[in-house]
Design an enzyme around this catalytic site. Structure first.
Site, short mmCIF file in Angstrom:
data_model
loop_
_atom_site.label_atom_id
_atom_site.label_comp_id
_atom_site.label_asym_id
_atom_site.label_seq_id
_atom_site.Cartn_x
_atom_site.Cartn_y
_atom_site.Cartn_z
N ASP A 11 0.83 -1.20 0.00
CA ASP A 11 0.00 0.00 0.00
C ASP A 11 0.87 1.26 0.00
O ASP A 11 2.07 1.21 0.32
CB ASP A 11 -0.88 -0.05 1.26
CG ASP A 11 -2.16 0.74 1.12
OD1 ASP A 11 -2.30 1.52 0.17
OD2 ASP A 11 -3.04 0.59 2.01
N ASP A 58 -10.84 2.02 -3.30
CA ASP A 58 -11.41 1.70 -1.99
C ASP A 58 -12.93 1.67 -2.05
O ASP A 58 -13.58 1.26 -1.09
CB ASP A 58 -10.95 2.73 -0.95
CG ASP A 58 -9.56 2.40 -0.43
OD1 ASP A 58 -9.10 1.27 -0.65
OD2 ASP A 58 -8.94 3.29 0.20
#
Ligand code: DGJ
Length: 749
Positions: free
Chosen positions: A474, A544
């Site tokens: 990430d 997301d």
């Protein structure tokens, strides 16, 4: 197909299976762009450069050289010598003078496709044309590179600079490609967005001046995408000419189209010059990242096929590229930071019962990270959460029969961390200025090898300590305060690019040491979904936002360039954590199937009704994943445009099988059925239709829902490919919003 130099015409001809690109040496020194489009196969095309019409050709009329410079279609335009359109190259000498002019020197044709040092690059059996030009005043050589592969219509471009002088040269701008052409009736196509709504397609008129997209955020970004296309105004999915560029790079970029005073069009792409400067020492070489250029005369669909096949065949290296990825369950939206090994094990146990194959432990397992404001950099397991340590958890999960995956954010440092305490100088910073926090974190100075080494060891030592199959890598903030306490004052402009090189080095090392690792890149959702990262990971977290309605637009924009098998997609819980919308579990599954497929919810807490659907969804995944991963993708209808429904189709390369996903986003009143005009089928072949999730339709039919009975009648019908493409597939209106259907077509043997 191949690459040729026609000596008499001084013409380079680059021919791919369906396209051609021609370059000519004009007036004995200028490298000019002659043609790009459908195959011509006629080396007499050099007149298209218009030098015959030009009274301003420098050898004929040096007095008006400026007129020539500002009009000539350059392969690689330079700054400061009379071409006022966007340049690709700007170099400053030690004395501070800017300006560069390139003269053709020689060429070579390589029977291969070279890699690029430290950078992601396409690979495979191919040919490469290298044109060497020089500015002899400042002693700079420029190598323009064009590569092709036997099985692709893409042309791959890159540029290297070599300092042949005795003085350092300061490169202020080095873009990777330029495409000069006549400005027909073109429109601009870009992908734009924000967090949770990445890569939404936008078409806009191409008026005079400069138009484009860019990022100076240190990554390719949520906001704009390193992709630019110009397309015929009347073009669509299936028709019209499209010229597209996509940057194989994950940092700052500039992508621009410029319509000039003479109705010419210049497309350029490369590293954004803002904040960039590279010191080229005598004898030094700088290579700019690759651009993939695609021409399609079959609209956007034709363009997508070229990108998808190129990336599958010549960019993604992972051993997982052509294999089924394990169906995973990720605990992020299930628990956020509030978990321990018992909780994870309870999820794993329940997941196993439904056929899920891997548990991924997301953010919050290290340091004292119970929120997003600490511990990045302290990659030591939090044993209060993971009692008995990581290995014990992994072993227990493995004993349940699941693989184990783990989350990292190796490029970052929290001010509240031991690492920051020990090495505050390891963060990017501008001395004397308070650093700009974003998600309460700073960015590590990856221009510094010891920092790269630390970040590498942090990840690698964890991977060595337990049986871990997957890493989610990430990156949750964009770069600011980009200054390095390590680089000297002349090299601060190198920080952004060195940072990206540091990320590439890290991931390359990881793959070398752990060749079987399944790596998924991620950046606060999909802010670093680009071809550069695909070189390292076969899949990237797309957004997301897992709301299936939002995902229709996000995945459509992503699939415009990238194969479905690269698109990280999960089934989430409802109400959706980003939009608050509630949608049927089946629809969430159908939309996630157009990607890598997995779950991100607390399987121990969702309703029984939803949980019971998971095994069936996983069966669909196993049945269709090879087709979705390897097939040709077609866009049938777009929710963005229809305001009612969305539909896409994947057809196997041999046209024997197809899967159609239809989402009725909004139910319309007083309307009965819609025709879906399918694509890519064999018109002569007969296809048997199978409708998925029949049980649900049967239940509705038993409740007296006529539309369900009608839809069920489609099951088992046989249609010719021609009928389905020209006449269409008739789909009944269903009750309620956000309903979806999956149709499978199998050629009758
Ligand atoms: C952003 C990612 O996109 C999410 O999936 C999750 O991993 C969080 N970061 C964790 O901080």
């Amino acid at each position: 197909m191949g690459i040729w130099f026609h000596k008499e015409e001084q013409l380079f001809q680059i021919i791919t299976p369906n396209t051609e690109y021609c370059i000519q040496i004009a007036d004995q020194r200028y490298v000019g762009h002659v043609y790009y489009g459908k195959r011509l196969e006629d080396p007499r095309c050099g007149y298209l450069l218009r030098t015959g019409e030009q009274p301003f050709t420098p050898s004929v009329n040096q007095r008006e050289k400026g007129m020539f410079m500002d009009n000539f279609p350059f392969e690689y335009p330079t700054y400061g010598v009379g071409d006022y359109r966007e340049s690709c190259l700007n170099v400053r000498t030690k004395k501070g003078y800017r300006g560069c002019e390139l003269a053709y020197e020689d060429y070579r044709i390589l029977e291969n496709k070279p890699g690029l040092p430290g950078l992601p690059a396409t690979f495979g059996k191919g040919q490469t044309l290298e044109i060497r030009c020089k500015d002899s005043v400042i002693g700079l050589a420029v190598i323009l590179r064009y590569s092709i592969f036997d099985d692709s219509d893409a042309i791959i471009r890159s540029v290297s600079l070599e300092n042949e002088s005795q003085q350092p040269l300061y490169v202020e701008k080095v873009l990777s490609a330029c495409l000069d052409m006549d400005a027909e009736e073109f429109e601009l196509l870009t992908l734009n967005g924000s967090w949770a709504r990445e890569r939404c397609m936008e078409r806009s008129p191409l008026s005079y001046g400069k138009h484009g997209v860019s990022s100076v955020r240190g990554e390719s970004s949520h906001q704009e995408h390193p992709f630019l296309a110009v397309m015929e105004r009347r073009g669509d999915q299936d028709r019209g000419q499209v010229y597209a560029m996509n940057f194989v790079y994950s940092g700052n970029f500039l992508a621009q189209a410029e319509k000039s005073q003479f109705n010419s069009l210049r497309m350029v792409m490369g590293i954004h010059p803002e904040g960039f400067e590279w010191v080229l020492e005598p004898g030094g070489c700088f290579t700019a990242p690759e651009i993939v250029c695609v021409y399609s005369n079959q609209g956007l669909g034709g363009m997508s096929h070229i990108f998808h096949d190129l990336y599958r065949n010549h960019l993604i290296r992972s051993p997982y590229l052509h294999t089924k990825r394990p169906v995973l369950i990720n605990n992020w939206e299930a628990t956020y930071f509030d978990f321990d090994s018992d909780k994870l094990l309870s999820i794993a146990k329940e997941a196993k019962k439904s056929g899920i194959e891997m548990l991924v432990m997301d953010d919050g397992w290290f340091g004292h990270r119970n929120h997003d404001d600490s511990s990045l950099g302290d990659w030591q397991v939090n044993e209060e959460k993971l009692k008995g340590g990581l290995k014990s958890l992994v072993d227990n999960v493995r004993a349940e029969g699941l693989l184990f995956g783990i989350w990292f954010e190796p490029e970052m440092i929290s001010p509240d961390s031991k690492l920051y305490n020990d090495h505050p100088d390891w963060a990017f910073q501008l001395p004397g200025r308070e650093g700009t926090l974003s998600r309460a974190q700073y960015v590590l100075d990856l221009s510094r090898q010891e920092v790269v080494d630390y970040a590498y060891e942090s990840v690698a030592s964890i991977l060595r300590s337990a049986d871990i199959s997957y890493v989610k890598w990430d990156m949750n903030r964009q770069l600011s305060d980009v200054g390095s306490l390590y680089l000297d004052s002349t090299r601060q402009g190198e920080c952004f690019h060195r940072y990206v090189l540091g990320v590439y080095q890290l991931q390359e090392r990881l793959l070398q040491e752990f060749p079987d690792l399944l790596l998924e890149n991620c950046s606060g959702g999909g802010a670093r979904f680009d071809p550069g990262m695909l070189y390292y990971s076969p899949q990237i977290w797309c957004s997301d936002d897992m709301d299936p309605v939002e995902r229709l637009t996000i995945q459509e924009g992503t699939a415009l360039i990238y194969p479905l098998g690269t698109i990280g997609a999960h089934v989430c819980d409802c109400p959706n954590h980003t939009t608050g919308r509630t949608t049927p579990f089946a629809t969430r599954g159908h939309v996630a199937l157009a990607g890598t497929f997995g779950y991100e919810l607390d399987i121990t807490r969702i309703s029984k009704e939803d949980r019971e659907q998971i095994p069936g969804q996983i069966q669909l995944y196993h049945k269709y994943q090879p087709l979705i991963r390897e097939g040709d993708y077609y866009r049938i209808g777009s929710w963005r445009e229809t305001n009612r429904y969305d539909c896409w189709q994947v057809v196997s390369k041999d046209q024997k099988e197809a899967l159609i996903t239809y989402v009725q986003v909004l139910a319309e009143p007083n309307y009965h059925s819609r025709k879906l005009y399918l694509k890519g089928l064999n018109p002569q072949a007969e296809y048997r239709l199978e409708i998925e999730d029949k049980d649900a339709l049967e239940k509705k039919s038993a409740q007296g829902k006529g539309y369900a009975a009608c839809l069920l009648q489609l099951d088992g019908q046989v249609y010719s490919g021609r009928l389905l493409m020209q006449g269409g597939l008739l789909v009944q209106r269903m009750d309620g919003d956000f309903q979806s259907l999956l149709f499978h077509l199998v050629q009758n043997s």
